[in-house]
Design an enzyme around this catalytic site. Structure first.
Site, PDB file in Angstrom:
ATOM      1  CG  ASP A  42      -2.392  -0.782   0.947  1.00 18.59           C
ATOM      2  OD1 ASP A  42      -2.230  -0.931  -0.194  1.00 18.59           O
ATOM      3  OD2 ASP A  42      -2.811  -1.001   1.823  1.00 18.59           O
ATOM      4  CE  LYS A 125      13.368  -2.772  -1.986  1.00 18.80           C
ATOM      5  NZ  LYS A 125      12.680  -2.950  -0.687  1.00 18.80           N
ATOM      6  NE  ARG A 146      17.147   2.882   2.926  1.00 21.38           N
ATOM      7  CZ  ARG A 146      17.584   2.678   1.751  1.00 21.38           C
ATOM      8  NH1 ARG A 146      18.121   3.459   1.099  1.00 21.38           N
ATOM      9  NH2 ARG A 146      17.430   1.463   1.503  1.00 21.38           N
ATOM     10  CD  GLU A 182      17.273  -4.461   3.870  1.00 21.84           C
ATOM     11  OE1 GLU A 182      18.205  -3.750   3.200  1.00 21.84           O
ATOM     12  OE2 GLU A 182      16.113  -3.852   3.894  1.00 21.84           O
ATOM     13  CB  CYS A 437     -11.277  25.004   8.978  1.00 19.65           C
ATOM     14  SG  CYS A 437     -11.428  26.008  10.290  1.00 19.65           S
TER      15      CYS A 437
HETATM   16 ZN    ZN Z   1     -11.055  24.997  12.395  1.00 17.61          ZN
END
Ligand code: ZN
Length: 708
Positions: A42, A125, A146, A182, A437
């Site tokens: 994701d 990987k 890293r 790694e 807002c």
């Molecule tokens: Zn506000």
């Protein structure tokens, strides 16, 4: 048309802003807190979406774009050390076609014949923590994580406890040698560690448990106390190198084999392939074996084998042109949407966040997903209580990709009409996707976000003034504006609960150290809409001092006043049409009408002018000093024309930029040098007419070589 092709500019800009923030948050959760909320797949999907929108709208690319960054800032307790050579991250591919295109790009860049083989290495990987191990005179002297790619955390003591990593190298090894690879935890060791933590806890149900092997590895390596690390089953696999005094080979394969011969483990499935088809076959073999591997992997990495080619290909932004990670497909899961919360951003943007029934996707427990904006909520037709399909790709924020309870008879979920923080009305401009807002400076959420932005890493970068302190100082009215930060004193801090003298002194010292911020950081810190870190840097380079920048803004104001007098119009819609005129005054490459308008609008607001004046009573931005790199062509504008024999146009331009020159597509009086190859026509003639220096490719190669 794809969803991205259908976007208009303001939608794209809004989406890039959202992605930058979202990705930064996930970077923080992943790298600094070791507590990711989303899967790698994701995360990759977010990075990719960002890259696709940037490709479609290159002029909207943000200064804080995730594509310019690697990882996240290092955690606080370990000391930070700059890398001798940056640790880059890799571009991702998700399909065979993208891998084919990667090789084609390599060919084009190097100007290779179609039948010239491009050998690649392919290796799994591993999902661990990248580390750079520095050996001097064959002795391990330093190990760094890293970090953000430029600066890592010092984990030398911790790394010494890992048995896969030798303390000494054989006599044949180079004097200076940085081995990169790694640090990871094997799946079986991870399960055993969690079991041990559970068994050792007073209340097994409340025992600390790591979400996945990667977090366990990161949490174990980044310990203050190395004896904790020693107790954890960490392992190491080599995949590259950093600074070296000599290289034991001319290809990736040879050097990796040489490093393995020095005593470092390497992946069994590391393969050198002659063709793209062979490389893809290795990908499929590794994917098929994935479940049986002793460690978690999320794809296959390809690298161009020849090191002289790697050298020529170089880097673009945060990634090398000679390597690519071919990721495995995203994983999906079903869960229930429990609630939709609204978060308020620095500019008042209201972002809906899905609160989910916790669900494991690809090894990570997910509890939140972004819903982007009101349009996305309507598109998915989601309401609290719905069953949804969640997708997680990479270490990116999970997305809801499908609503299983969709019912078109229902009215869309009512997006709040008021800001949840200050109660001001929510408003949405025509053509915008986001509700904002309208509270402006009375909205505490916006003010806190602005203060947080002001001290953030690319802005004033004030160490020790994190979110918690900003929020509590703001709550107690200790700081309300950025200038107030510089009015804090040790006495005020010590008078507060839980503030020791040392920490108060350290924080005040960190604040004092930022009274002369570089101009670009100062401009970025102001939080002007559309002015990211890169735009701020471009503006700072062009105007070099705050006085010159401010004088430019005044010219914008005069121009607006003139236009208002000439047309009799002065409303917001009219002002929004003055972008072109404003951009002409900004005179900065990369700063178009939209950014220029934002600049003019920002300084037209009296409260912004007051806040800036107040700030300038406390701090003084430092002027930009232009650094020139030693080469014959530094500062010149170079034009390449005709065909080049030994390199592609892209490589030639990259060389010119590395030497401090600018490149242009056409010859004009501003041109300083023309590099002409066979077939050069009109541009060559024009250069002759203008008396501009003209050289051939061989001479250019000499200039490049002389500068190295
Ligand atoms: Zn506000």
């Amino acid at each position: 048309m794809s969803e991205i092709e259908r976007m208009n500019e303001s939608q794209a800009a809004a989406e890039l802003e959202r992605l930058a923030r979202e990705i930064a948050r996930h970077n923080r959760l992943y790298h600094t807190d070791d507590a990711p909320e989303i899967s790698d797949a994701d995360y990759d999907a977010l990075i990719r979406r960002n890259a696709e929108i940037e490709a479609a709208f290159p002029h909207l690319k943000r200064g804080d774009s995730p594509s310019l960054q690697v990882g996240a800032e290092p955690a606080g307790h370990l000391s930070k050390v700059p890398h001798a050579r940056p640790m880059m991250s890799l571009d991702n591919a998700f399909s065979d076609e993208e891998v084919v295109e990667f090789v084609a790009r390599v060919r084009r860049f190097l100007s290779l014949a179609d039948d010239e083989p491009v050998a690649l290495t392919a290796e799994p990987k591993i999902d661990g923590l990248s580390c750079s191990l520095r050996y001097e005179n064959r002795v391990l002297v330093r190990a760094l994580t890293r970090g953000d790619g430029q600066t890592g955390e010092d984990v030398t003591a911790n790394v010494r406890t890992i048995s896969d990593i030798p303390d000494r190298l054989p006599d044949s090894a180079p004097n200076i040698f940085e081995v990169r690879g790694e640090v990871y935890m094997a799946k079986a060791d991870f399960a055993a560690l969690n079991e041990r933590l559970r068994a050792g806890a007073d209340d097994p149900d409340k025992a600390r448990q790591f979400a996945n092997p990667r977090n366990a590895a990161a949490g174990s390596l980044r310990q203050k106390d190395a004896s904790v690390t020693a107790d954890r089953p960490l392992r190491f696999l080599v995949h590259g190198w950093g600074e070296t005094s000599a290289l034991p080979g001319d290809t990736q394969t040879q050097v990796i084999r040489a490093i393995a011969a020095m005593g470092f483990p390497r992946a069994d499935s590391f393969t050198r392939t002659e063709t793209t088809d062979e490389a893809l076959a290795v990908y499929r073999a590794i994917e098929a074996a994935r479940a049986d591997l002793p460690f978690d992997i999320d794809g296959v990495v390809y690298k161009v084998d020849r090191l002289d080619w790697q050298q020529r290909l170089g880097f673009v932004a945060r990634a090398p042109r000679w390597a690519m990670a071919h990721k495995f497909p995203a994983e999906r899961a079903q869960t229930t949407l429990n609630a939709i919360d609204i978060q308020v951003g620095r500019t008042g943007k209201l972002t809906p966040v899905a609160r989910l029934e916790p669900v494991t996707v690809g090894g990570v427990v997910v509890t939140n997903a972004t819903l982007h904006n009101a349009d996305e909520i309507e598109r998915l037709g989601v309401h609290p209580g719905d069953r949804v399909v969640l997708q997680r790709a990479g270490d990116v924020i999970p997305q809801i990709v499908e609503n299983l309870s969709r019912d078109d008879e229902r009215a869309p979920w009512p997006f709040p009409k008021h800001c949840p923080e200050c109660g001001s009305a929510a408003e949405r401009d025509a053509g915008e996707v986001d509700w904002r807002c309208s509270g402006g400076l009375i909205c505490p959420a916006q003010r806190v976000e602005r203060l947080r932005h002001f001290v953030s890493r690319h802005a004033l970068d004030i160490e020790g003034l994190g979110t918690t302190n900003i929020e509590s100082f703001f709550r107690d009215s200790l700081i309300e504006t950025p200038a107030d930060i510089f009015r804090l004193s040790e006495e005020t801090l010590v008078a507060r609960d839980r503030w020791a003298e040392t920490s108060a002194r350290n924080l005040i010292a960190a604040i004092e150290a930022k009274r002369n911020p570089p101009l670009d950081r100062f401009l970025f810190a102001l939080g002007i809409r559309h002015v990211g870190a890169i735009t701020a840097r471009d503006l700072a380079r062009r105007w070099t001092s705050w006085e010159a920048f401010r004088a430019m803004i005044e010219r914008m104001e005069q121009k607006r006043a003139e236009l208002i007098r000439a047309t009799g119009e002065s409303d917001d819609k009219f002002l929004a049409r003055t972008g072109k005129e404003m951009a002409a005054i900004a005179e900065t490459a990369g700063v178009g009408p939209e950014v220029s308008l934002a600049l003019a609008d920002f300084f037209a607001e009296p409260h912004n002018r007051e806040a800036v004046a107040d700030l300038l009573s406390q701090i003084t931005p430092a002027d930009v000093i232009h650094e020139t790199r030693e080469s014959e062509v530094s500062g010149l504008t170079v034009v390449f024309t005709g065909s080049l024999q030994t390199m592609s146009r892209d490589e030639a331009k990259a060389q010119a930029e590395a030497l401090g020159a600018r490149t242009a597509g056409s010859v004009s009086a501003k041109t300083g040098l023309v590099v002409a190859g066979p077939g050069a026509g009109l541009k060559l003639n024009k250069a002759r007419d203008l008396g501009i220096r003209i050289i051939d490719e061989a001479e250019w190669a000499r200039i490049v070589a002389a500068a190295q």
